[in-house]
Design a protein around this motif. Structure first.
Motif, mmCIF file in Angstrom:
data_model
loop_
_atom_site.group_PDB
_atom_site.id
_atom_site.type_symbol
_atom_site.label_atom_id
_atom_site.label_comp_id
_atom_site.label_asym_id
_atom_site.label_seq_id
_atom_site.Cartn_x
_atom_site.Cartn_y
_atom_site.Cartn_z
ATOM 1 N N ARG A 1 0.834 -1.215 0.000
ATOM 2 C CA ARG A 1 0.000 0.000 0.000
ATOM 3 C C ARG A 1 0.860 1.252 0.000
ATOM 4 O O ARG A 1 0.564 2.230 -0.672
ATOM 5 C CB ARG A 1 -0.918 0.008 1.230
ATOM 6 C CG ARG A 1 -1.982 -1.072 1.186
ATOM 7 C CD ARG A 1 -2.869 -0.996 2.423
ATOM 8 N NE ARG A 1 -3.794 -2.116 2.487
ATOM 9 C CZ ARG A 1 -4.915 -2.212 1.780
ATOM 10 N NH1 ARG A 1 -5.241 -1.264 0.948
ATOM 11 N NH2 ARG A 1 -5.694 -3.266 1.891
ATOM 12 N N GLU A 2 1.921 1.194 0.770
ATOM 13 C CA GLU A 2 2.774 2.383 0.881
ATOM 14 C C GLU A 2 3.396 2.736 -0.484
ATOM 15 O O GLU A 2 3.453 3.895 -0.878
ATOM 16 C CB GLU A 2 3.870 2.136 1.924
ATOM 17 C CG GLU A 2 4.571 3.414 2.314
ATOM 18 C CD GLU A 2 5.399 3.288 3.582
ATOM 19 O OE1 GLU A 2 5.139 2.374 4.408
ATOM 20 O OE2 GLU A 2 6.316 4.107 3.742
ATOM 21 N N VAL A 3 3.864 1.713 -1.200
ATOM 22 C CA VAL A 3 4.465 1.983 -2.518
ATOM 23 C C VAL A 3 3.367 2.254 -3.542
ATOM 24 O O VAL A 3 3.531 3.090 -4.430
ATOM 25 C CB VAL A 3 5.346 0.796 -2.980
ATOM 26 C CG1 VAL A 3 5.891 1.046 -4.381
ATOM 27 C CG2 VAL A 3 6.478 0.555 -1.995
ATOM 28 N N GLY A 4 2.248 1.555 -3.393
ATOM 29 C CA GLY A 4 1.173 1.701 -4.375
ATOM 30 C C GLY A 4 1.586 1.110 -5.717
ATOM 31 O O GLY A 4 1.502 1.760 -6.762
ATOM 32 N N PHE A 5 2.047 -0.144 -5.696
ATOM 33 C CA PHE A 5 2.455 -0.799 -6.951
ATOM 34 C C PHE A 5 1.273 -0.846 -7.909
ATOM 35 O O PHE A 5 0.119 -0.943 -7.489
ATOM 36 C CB PHE A 5 2.907 -2.238 -6.674
ATOM 37 C CG PHE A 5 4.190 -2.341 -5.916
ATOM 38 C CD1 PHE A 5 5.402 -2.039 -6.514
ATOM 39 C CD2 PHE A 5 4.198 -2.770 -4.590
ATOM 40 C CE1 PHE A 5 6.591 -2.162 -5.817
ATOM 41 C CE2 PHE A 5 5.387 -2.890 -3.884
ATOM 42 C CZ PHE A 5 6.579 -2.583 -4.496
ATOM 43 N N GLU A 6 1.585 -0.833 -9.199
ATOM 44 C CA GLU A 6 0.506 -0.901 -10.191
ATOM 45 C C GLU A 6 0.099 -2.342 -10.480
ATOM 46 O O GLU A 6 -0.970 -2.599 -10.991
ATOM 47 C CB GLU A 6 0.960 -0.253 -11.490
ATOM 48 C CG GLU A 6 1.218 1.206 -11.310
ATOM 49 C CD GLU A 6 0.746 2.016 -12.484
ATOM 50 O OE1 GLU A 6 0.400 1.442 -13.527
ATOM 51 O OE2 GLU A 6 0.722 3.241 -12.332
ATOM 52 N N MET A 7 1.014 -3.271 -10.200
ATOM 53 C CA MET A 7 0.727 -4.666 -10.510
ATOM 54 C C MET A 7 1.774 -5.529 -9.826
ATOM 55 O O MET A 7 2.857 -5.029 -9.512
ATOM 56 C CB MET A 7 0.799 -4.851 -12.033
ATOM 57 C CG MET A 7 0.075 -6.030 -12.612
ATOM 58 S SD MET A 7 1.055 -7.512 -12.504
ATOM 59 C CE MET A 7 2.447 -7.142 -13.565
ATOM 60 N N ALA A 8 1.440 -6.804 -9.600
ATOM 61 C CA ALA A 8 2.442 -7.696 -8.999
ATOM 62 C C ALA A 8 2.215 -9.124 -9.442
ATOM 63 O O ALA A 8 1.080 -9.540 -9.690
ATOM 64 C CB ALA A 8 2.353 -7.621 -7.483
ATOM 65 N N PHE A 9 3.307 -9.862 -9.544
ATOM 66 C CA PHE A 9 3.224 -11.313 -9.673
ATOM 67 C C PHE A 9 3.397 -11.863 -8.267
ATOM 68 O O PHE A 9 4.382 -11.523 -7.582
ATOM 69 C CB PHE A 9 4.331 -11.860 -10.584
ATOM 70 C CG PHE A 9 4.206 -11.386 -11.998
ATOM 71 C CD1 PHE A 9 3.122 -11.772 -12.782
ATOM 72 C CD2 PHE A 9 5.164 -10.557 -12.557
ATOM 73 C CE1 PHE A 9 3.000 -11.336 -14.096
ATOM 74 C CE2 PHE A 9 5.052 -10.112 -13.862
ATOM 75 C CZ PHE A 9 3.958 -10.502 -14.633
ATOM 76 N N THR A 10 2.436 -12.668 -7.826
ATOM 77 C CA THR A 10 2.464 -13.136 -6.440
ATOM 78 C C THR A 10 2.542 -14.657 -6.408
ATOM 79 O O THR A 10 1.903 -15.327 -7.229
ATOM 80 C CB THR A 10 1.179 -12.681 -5.726
ATOM 81 O OG1 THR A 10 0.049 -13.163 -6.475
ATOM 82 C CG2 THR A 10 1.115 -11.169 -5.619
ATOM 83 N N TYR A 11 3.307 -15.185 -5.483
ATOM 84 C CA TYR A 11 3.525 -16.631 -5.454
ATOM 85 C C TYR A 11 3.504 -17.156 -4.027
ATOM 86 O O TYR A 11 3.935 -16.460 -3.101
ATOM 87 C CB TYR A 11 4.909 -16.982 -6.023
ATOM 88 C CG TYR A 11 5.203 -16.345 -7.350
ATOM 89 C CD1 TYR A 11 4.682 -16.885 -8.528
ATOM 90 C CD2 TYR A 11 5.996 -15.206 -7.439
ATOM 91 C CE1 TYR A 11 4.961 -16.302 -9.755
ATOM 92 C CE2 TYR A 11 6.282 -14.616 -8.655
ATOM 93 C CZ TYR A 11 5.754 -15.171 -9.816
ATOM 94 O OH TYR A 11 6.029 -14.592 -11.022
ATOM 95 N N ILE A 12 3.057 -18.405 -3.889
ATOM 96 C CA ILE A 12 3.265 -19.105 -2.623
ATOM 97 C C ILE A 12 4.653 -19.729 -2.701
ATOM 98 O O ILE A 12 5.024 -20.296 -3.740
ATOM 99 C CB ILE A 12 2.195 -20.209 -2.420
ATOM 100 C CG1 ILE A 12 0.825 -19.556 -2.215
ATOM 101 C CG2 ILE A 12 2.570 -21.123 -1.253
ATOM 102 C CD1 ILE A 12 -0.308 -20.536 -1.967
ATOM 103 N N TYR A 13 5.392 -19.589 -1.631
ATOM 104 C CA TYR A 13 6.741 -20.158 -1.592
ATOM 105 C C TYR A 13 6.721 -21.652 -1.931
ATOM 106 O O TYR A 13 5.895 -22.405 -1.429
ATOM 107 C CB TYR A 13 7.346 -19.936 -0.195
ATOM 108 C CG TYR A 13 8.564 -20.791 0.043
ATOM 109 C CD1 TYR A 13 9.762 -20.513 -0.600
ATOM 110 C CD2 TYR A 13 8.504 -21.905 0.893
ATOM 111 C CE1 TYR A 13 10.869 -21.327 -0.416
ATOM 112 C CE2 TYR A 13 9.612 -22.705 1.091
ATOM 113 C CZ TYR A 13 10.785 -22.414 0.428
ATOM 114 O OH TYR A 13 11.872 -23.220 0.609
ATOM 115 N N SER A 14 7.665 -22.060 -2.761
ATOM 116 C CA SER A 14 7.775 -23.463 -3.148
ATOM 117 C C SER A 14 9.208 -23.924 -2.867
ATOM 118 O O SER A 14 10.152 -23.346 -3.408
ATOM 119 C CB SER A 14 7.451 -23.559 -4.645
ATOM 120 O OG SER A 14 7.756 -24.823 -5.155
ATOM 121 N N PRO A 15 9.377 -24.910 -1.999
ATOM 122 C CA PRO A 15 10.751 -25.336 -1.667
ATOM 123 C C PRO A 15 11.462 -25.942 -2.872
ATOM 124 O O PRO A 15 10.869 -26.770 -3.573
ATOM 125 C CB PRO A 15 10.543 -26.410 -0.584
ATOM 126 C CG PRO A 15 9.109 -26.367 -0.223
ATOM 127 C CD PRO A 15 8.353 -25.695 -1.322
#
Ligand code: SAH
Ligand code: SF4
Ligand code: F3S
Length: 512
Positions: A388-402
């Motif tokens: 929120r602080e940065v206010g990114f326009e978009m992100a690729f989000t992932y669940i950590y995978s070992p």
């Protein structure tokens, strides 16, 4: 021979494989299976640059009457490697096909970044088995990042006897020799180097499309973030020489390409390994900026090496677009430390402030991992608050995978899978909220779009991207594909924009 016969690999006079060509320097790297332990080593030896890639004349007939099919997974680096392999195939006389059932060679260019990427490949390999029975001439190969992993190669050898060849990311230039060996051998041919090779210039390429082009500026990664397999699968950081990059971009500009994306796993480390280490990404961008091509982007930048000079150069804009993909991974300094990202929440925010001061209208996007081992609720919330602080326009989000062989894979993890899923969902809601907000501001505005082609969902609609990499869909005559156009935005969706075609742009400008 009629067309139908030609399409059937069996009826074509087969290429007679040759005895393998011995290469003097490479034998030391050649081994039966890859080793992650060796891949981790970083030696001091200098990288050599070779500009003399040439297909052995004896292989010139190899692909006559044969077709190749490459399926690509993973990042742009892999997409670009596929373009190189397609170039090599065409020089060998093979023809490209989009139909797996027509192919005489099938290559799976794989990605090892997360487990689900790997599972998809194993699933597909299973589907290819019947094709082998239909076409005895068919070769099936696995290449790319998964091939660099011991466990994968062992699994293929044990379970997937339909695979004829496995080769890694460091020796795609040896594709002709590998194919030749595969035609010769009844065994699976394994040619994986655990140590990176040299930088090979002037490899042939068949680029996908005539509008946007990828240009490698460096290979490998030395960052060793604790969760990441890339430093093992791609080897040490090796920069291409600036003159070779500049030359390639000039040629692409002359050939009519409209946008260049410079590629590297960590482009901000560009130049650090060059003998004359005085050149960095900022210097390179400052040179490329002078080339007559409307847009230049780069990916991916690591926050740690993002220096002031680069910011100064990017602020000159022109063909350098005001969009920076700056993966943060987490908003918690404690998490960042365990991830070995080597920056903190505060230093990341400081970097964002500097970039925003120099380029006030910059669009920032990011990558985030949730559910890293032992991530607490508070630490996860720090990620939300940083977003929120940065206010990114978009992100690729992932669940950590070992990933086997990485330090994080050995960490005990107390975060239940269900909690990880919920965190991803909560994060994605914030991502959607901010994306929609950024796009909403554009309603009623005119934006400049590089038209890439028909929309994936509807062939009556065209699609393209703005300088800030926002996807725009609109209706216009097909002739505008490959050109810059102005589009008036009529509706902002969550992750894309819809608009009305206004006009073709003759000279691009720095707008929206
Ligand atoms: N070189 C780039 C990232 C390449 S991988 C960089 O450092 O920014 C692309 C993204 O995949 C990473 O940014 C990270 O968010 C994600 N990723 C990498 N390894 C992962 C893993 N083991 N589990 C989940 N996501 C991972
Ligand atoms: Fe992986 Fe980190 Fe290198 Fe990116 S910088 S490729 S996340 S090790
Ligand atoms: Fe995947 Fe290899 Fe790219 S692991 S993300 S294809 S560098």
């Amino acid at each position: 021979m009629n067309e139908e016969q030609r399409l059937q690999g069996q009826q074509v006079k087969p290429f007679k494989p040759l005895q393998p060509v011995k290469e003097k320097d490479y034998s030391q790297f050649f081994q039966k299976t890859p080793s992650l332990k060796d891949a981790k080593k970083r030696g001091k030896e200098e990288i050599e640059y070779h500009a003399d890639f040439k297909i052995d004349e004896r292989f010139a007939e190899m692909g006559r009457g044969r077709k190749f099919y490459i399926r690509t997974y993973g990042c742009q680096m892999n997409e670009h490697d596929t373009e190189v392999m397609a170039g090599i195939f065409e020089q060998l006389g093979y023809e490209a096909t989009d139909e797996v059932t027509e192919a005489n060679v099938i290559l799976m260019n794989t990605c090892a970044i997360r487990e689900n990427a790997e599972n998809k490949v194993f699933g597909e390999l299973g589907h290819f088995k019947p094709l082998k029975l239909q076409n005895p001439d068919l070769l099936i190969g696995v290449c790319g990042c998964m091939s660099q992993e011991e466990a994968v190669v062992n699994k293929i050898l044990k379970t997937y006897d339909q695979v004829d060849m496995v080769f890694g990311t460091h020796n795609i230039h040896r594709l002709p020799e590998i194919l030749n060996e595969a035609y010769l051998s009844k065994e699976t041919v394994i040619d994986v180097w655990s140590k990176e090779g040299d930088v090979i210039e002037n490899l042939p390429k068949v680029r996908k499309g005539q509008t946007k082009a990828w240009v490698n500026i460096m290979y490998g990664c030395d960052k060793f973030c604790t969760y990441c397999i890339v430093p093992y699968t791609r080897g040490k950081e090796r920069s291409r020489l600036p003159q070779d990059i500049i030359q390639e971009v000039r040629e692409l500009a002359a050939a009519g390409y409209q946008e260049i994306t410079l590629l590297g796993q960590n482009v901000n480390a560009y130049g650090k390994d060059l003998p004359d280490s005085s050149i960095g990404l900022g210097d390179l961008m400052d040179e490329l900026r002078k080339i007559d091509i409307p847009r230049i982007r780069f990916t991916t930048s690591h926050p740690r090496d993002f220096d002031d000079y680069l910011i100064e150069v990017l602020a000159k804009k022109g063909n350098l677009v005001e969009h920076i993909h700056l993966p943060v991974q987490s908003g918690s300094s404690d998490m960042l430390k365990i991830m070995a990202r080597k920056y903190t929440r505060e230093s990341y925010l400081e970097l964002v402030r500097k970039i925003r001061t120099a380029i006030p209208d910059v669009a920032l996007t990011t990558d985030i991992i949730v559910g890293f081992p032992n991530e607490t609720e508070e630490q996860f919330e720090e990620t939300l608050s940083l977003y929120r602080e940065v206010g990114f326009e978009m992100a690729f989000t992932y669940i950590y995978s070992p990933r086997e062989g990485t330090p994080a894979a050995k960490m005990r993890d107390n975060v239940p899978a269900e909690v990880k899923k919920q965190r991803l969902h909560r994060l994605n809601e914030v991502v959607a909220e901010y994306s929609a907000k950024a796009l909403k501001k554009l309603e009623g505005e005119i934006v400049e779009v590089l038209v890439e082609g028909e929309s994936k969902r509807n062939d009556q609609v065209l699609a393209g991207y703005t300088r800030k990499n926002r996807l725009v869909n609109f209706v216009a005559p097909k002739e505008v594909i490959g050109q810059y156009v102005h589009v008036r935005i009529t509706e902002a969706k969550t992750h894309s924009l819809a608009g009305e075609f206004v006009e073709v742009v003759s000279k691009t400008a720095e707008v929206k």
